[in-house]
Motif scaffolding. Structure first.
Motif, short mmCIF file in Angstrom:
data_model
loop_
_atom_site.label_atom_id
_atom_site.label_comp_id
_atom_site.label_asym_id
_atom_site.label_seq_id
_atom_site.Cartn_x
_atom_site.Cartn_y
_atom_site.Cartn_z
N GLN A 29 0.93 -1.13 -0.08
CA GLN A 29 -0.09 -0.12 -0.11
C GLN A 29 0.99 1.33 -0.04
O GLN A 29 0.32 2.22 -0.36
CB GLN A 29 -1.08 0.12 1.32
CG GLN A 29 -1.80 -1.22 1.27
CD GLN A 29 -2.55 -1.06 2.64
OE1 GLN A 29 -2.94 -0.29 3.24
NE2 GLN A 29 -2.68 -2.40 3.19
N ILE A 30 1.92 1.34 0.56
CA ILE A 30 2.97 2.24 0.59
C ILE A 30 4.46 2.15 0.62
O ILE A 30 4.72 0.85 1.39
CB ILE A 30 2.52 3.21 2.05
CG1 ILE A 30 3.39 4.53 1.79
CG2 ILE A 30 2.74 2.53 3.22
CD1 ILE A 30 2.93 5.53 2.92
N PHE A 50 -4.65 5.69 -8.02
CA PHE A 50 -6.08 5.49 -7.95
C PHE A 50 -6.56 4.20 -9.05
O PHE A 50 -7.42 3.63 -8.74
CB PHE A 50 -6.99 6.72 -8.18
CG PHE A 50 -8.29 6.66 -7.97
CD1 PHE A 50 -8.79 6.22 -6.50
CD2 PHE A 50 -9.22 6.95 -8.82
CE1 PHE A 50 -10.13 6.07 -6.36
CE2 PHE A 50 -10.68 6.69 -8.61
CZ PHE A 50 -11.10 6.38 -7.47
N ARG A 51 -5.89 4.36 -10.09
CA ARG A 51 -6.43 3.49 -11.26
C ARG A 51 -5.18 2.87 -11.81
O ARG A 51 -4.09 3.60 -11.95
CB ARG A 51 -7.25 4.19 -12.24
CG ARG A 51 -8.69 4.54 -12.10
CD ARG A 51 -9.50 4.67 -13.21
NE ARG A 51 -10.83 4.89 -12.56
CZ ARG A 51 -11.55 6.16 -12.92
NH1 ARG A 51 -10.82 7.08 -13.59
NH2 ARG A 51 -12.83 6.43 -12.34
N GLY A 52 -5.28 1.46 -12.03
CA GLY A 52 -4.25 1.25 -12.90
C GLY A 52 -3.32 0.48 -11.84
O GLY A 52 -3.58 0.30 -10.57
N ASP A 53 -1.97 -0.02 -12.27
CA ASP A 53 -1.06 -0.71 -11.38
C ASP A 53 0.05 -0.10 -11.08
O ASP A 53 1.15 -0.56 -10.90
CB ASP A 53 -1.02 -2.18 -12.10
CG ASP A 53 -0.32 -2.19 -13.52
OD1 ASP A 53 -0.13 -0.93 -13.99
OD2 ASP A 53 0.07 -3.34 -13.88
N GLN A 54 -0.07 1.34 -11.36
CA GLN A 54 1.43 1.99 -11.46
C GLN A 54 1.36 2.57 -9.85
O GLN A 54 0.48 2.79 -9.28
CB GLN A 54 1.25 3.20 -12.64
CG GLN A 54 1.48 2.82 -13.86
CD GLN A 54 1.37 3.90 -14.92
OE1 GLN A 54 1.26 5.14 -14.49
NE2 GLN A 54 2.12 3.55 -15.95
#
Length: 110
Positions: A29-30, A50-54
């Motif tokens: 998560q961080i 927020f969206r995607g895997d970046q």
């Protein structure tokens, strides 16, 4: 520009710090990371987008070697760096990192 010895020492300190700061169960998560450019060392927080895997990077603090002392800077919402006047420049990098880590004024860890 940092000399080779100082750069290697700072890399070791920052690698240890960024590895130990975030508990293992939160690493998805961080993340904490750092970058060294010239005589500046920037502490970076990374979070999943927020969206995607970046992952999105947010600069937390910057340490600048000026006149053989480390000065600490914070970054505002317009991405400008500001010298933290009440953190006295010091030759001891670890001391400066500890002040940022404890963040008694809430400048770095929003």
């Amino acid at each position: 520009m940092l000399d080779t010895f100082t750069k290697k020492r700072v890399e070791k300190i920052m690698s240890d710090y960024t590895e130990q700061k975030i508990p293992k169960h939160l690493k998805n998560q961080i993340k904490l990371n750092y970058k060294i450019r010239g005589s500046n060392v920037t502490l970076v927080e990374e979070r999943p987008a927020f969206r995607g895997d970046q992952w999105v990077q947010l600069d937390i603090a910057q340490f600048r070697m000026e006149e053989n002392k480390w000065k600490v800077y914070w970054r505002d919402s317009k991405e400008k760096w500001h010298f933290v006047e009440d953190i006295v420049p010091d030759e001891d990098f670890v001391k400066q990192l500890k002040i940022v880590d404890e963040d008694k004024r809430g400048l770095f860890w929003g």
